[in-house]
Design an enzyme around this catalytic site. Structure first.
Site, mmCIF file in Angstrom:
data_model
loop_
_atom_site.group_PDB
_atom_site.id
_atom_site.type_symbol
_atom_site.label_atom_id
_atom_site.label_comp_id
_atom_site.label_asym_id
_atom_site.label_seq_id
_atom_site.Cartn_x
_atom_site.Cartn_y
_atom_site.Cartn_z
ATOM 1 N N ASP A 110 -2.899 54.001 98.369
ATOM 2 C CA ASP A 110 -3.931 54.337 99.360
ATOM 3 C C ASP A 110 -4.708 53.123 99.877
ATOM 4 O OD1 ASP A 110 -5.369 54.057 97.047
ATOM 5 O OD2 ASP A 110 -6.216 56.074 97.029
ATOM 6 N N HIS A 152 -15.874 53.155 97.438
ATOM 7 C CA HIS A 152 -15.030 53.127 96.226
ATOM 8 C C HIS A 152 -14.591 51.715 95.819
ATOM 9 C CE1 HIS A 152 -14.812 57.429 96.260
ATOM 10 N NE2 HIS A 152 -14.129 57.493 97.387
ATOM 11 N N HIS A 189 -16.666 62.604 98.145
ATOM 12 C CA HIS A 189 -16.225 61.923 96.910
ATOM 13 C C HIS A 189 -17.381 61.174 96.247
ATOM 14 C CE1 HIS A 189 -12.520 62.176 99.430
ATOM 15 N NE2 HIS A 189 -12.015 62.587 98.272
HETATM 16 ZN ZN ZN Z 1 -14.660 60.556 100.741
#
Ligand code: ZN
Length: 383
Positions: A110, A152, A189
């Protein structure tokens, strides 16, 4: 523009908006969000918001290696900046080494390498750092950077569609002028990258509300402190189908009190919109009102604010939401009919700004939200 009830006209908010056509082209290459950037900025422009006098369009800029290394490891930064130029070799040993490094730095699957990746990462990071510097100089009240918000990315590796941690670098820059910073993450997320960077600091409060379920990425943020030494960390783990009504309840009942007790000097909002109804992820059921309410409340705190993007995998929904939120910051009402522009056909069949909620049930029942409130209270003891 709204008038203050006292009869005194408030000063217009000083708003900067990070954009250039070249940067939008570059950000549109991000494999997880192909063409999104162009479509977001095109819709904001179609509503004539970029022409307003109280909005200043600022050019993105690249972060220097030194700036990137304020947080990221030098090895990771060097590899990220040069890997596009390394040819796959006939020499098997060198090829194996390259594959090992790609794995080590998370530049696979990803976060696979793409043409323009290094420039993209440098611009994303540099622009959020610049946003922070402009607030610290008191040049603006709010800086909008819809192509930022990569929550992230880790210190020494890319993760979850995020190649560089513009957010961590931006918060570090903000800290030069503002002792206490609250980071609020509305993405579906968990904002694990930002939490990891600041979890041992009592000067940066990270608050993430997110979908939490077994097997759902990244699997952290369950509402219990990540480490006994963690300080200002609050996670709000939620279930499927979150609606605007419950988002508003959670924001007012759980996040606003956290801000009251923490008393931040500046705010960073990560506004991932992958929780919108119709997003390809299909987890939550949010519309413009939920995100709008959170943003309006944050604006009412009247603290220097960086507004960032994040996830959001249906381009037309992300463009609708980011346009609406831009208009909210500028206190302009905009029409529900999408204006004619280059990507007009993307808004078929209704060509409306509003996003209809889906039929998905909201599993965040009253009873469950009481459990979440107790988790928040427990975590807030450190704030
Ligand atoms: Zn997200």
């Amino acid at each position: 523009m709204h008038l203050a009830t006292s009869g005194k006209r408030p000063l217009p908010r000083r708003v900067a908006y990070v954009y250039s056509p070249e940067y939008a082209e570059l950000a549109s290459l991000l494999p997880s969000n192909i063409d999104r950037s162009k479509k977001v900025h095109a819709l904001v422009e179609a509503y004539s918001l970029l022409k307003l006098r109280d909005l200043c369009v600022i050019s993105p800029r690249k972060a220097t290696v030194k700036e990137l290394c304020r947080y990221h490891s030098r090895d990771f930064v060097d590899f990220l900046r040069t890997v596009e130029n390394i040819d796959e070799d006939d020499d098997d040993d060198e090829d194996d080494e390259r594959i090992d490094k790609l794995e080590e730095y998370g530049l696979q699957q990803d976060c696979s390498v793409f043409e323009g990746m290094a420039s993209y990462a440098e611009h994303v990071a540099g622009s959020t750092i610049e946003a922070a510097a402009l607030l610290a100089e008191d040049a603006f009240d709010v800086v909008i950077h819809w192509d930022g918000g990569r929550h992230h990315a880790q210190k020494d590796r890319a993760e979850g569609f995020c190649y560089i941690s513009d957010i961590v670098l931006g918060i570090m820059e903000l800290q030069k002028g503002f002792p206490k910073v609250i980071y609020i993450d509305l993405d579906v997320h968990h904002g694990d990258g930002v939490e990891n960077a600041f979890q041992f600091s009592d000067k940066v409060l990270t608050v993430s509300l997110h979908h939490f379920a077994e097997g759902f990425y990244p699997g952290t943020g369950n509402g219990r402190l990540p480490s006994p030494r963690s300080k200002a960390v609050v996670n709000i783990p939620l279930k499927s189908g979150l609606t605007d009504g419950n988002l508003i309840r959670i924001f007012d009942g759980m996040i606003e009190p956290l801000k009251e007790s923490f008393s931040p000097d500046a705010i960073v909002l990560q506004c991932g919109v992958d929780g919108m109804a119709g997003d390809t992820l299909g987890k939550w059921n949010l519309g413009l009102d939920g995100y709008g309410h959170c943003l309006k409340t944050i604006l009412s705190w009247k603290k220097p604010l960086i507004v960032l993007g994040g996830g959001g995998y249906k381009n037309s929904s992300a463009a609708r939401c980011y346009t609406y939120l831009t208009s909210t910051i500028l206190e302009r009402d905009i029409a529900d009919d999408i204006p004619e522009h280059e990507y007009f056909e993307d808004y078929a069949p209704d060509f409306q700004l509003q996003v209809e909620p889906g039929r998905q049930p909201d599993e965040n029942t009253k009873e469950y939200l009481k459990v979440v409130q107790a988790l928040v209270n427990e975590q807030a003891r450190n704030v």
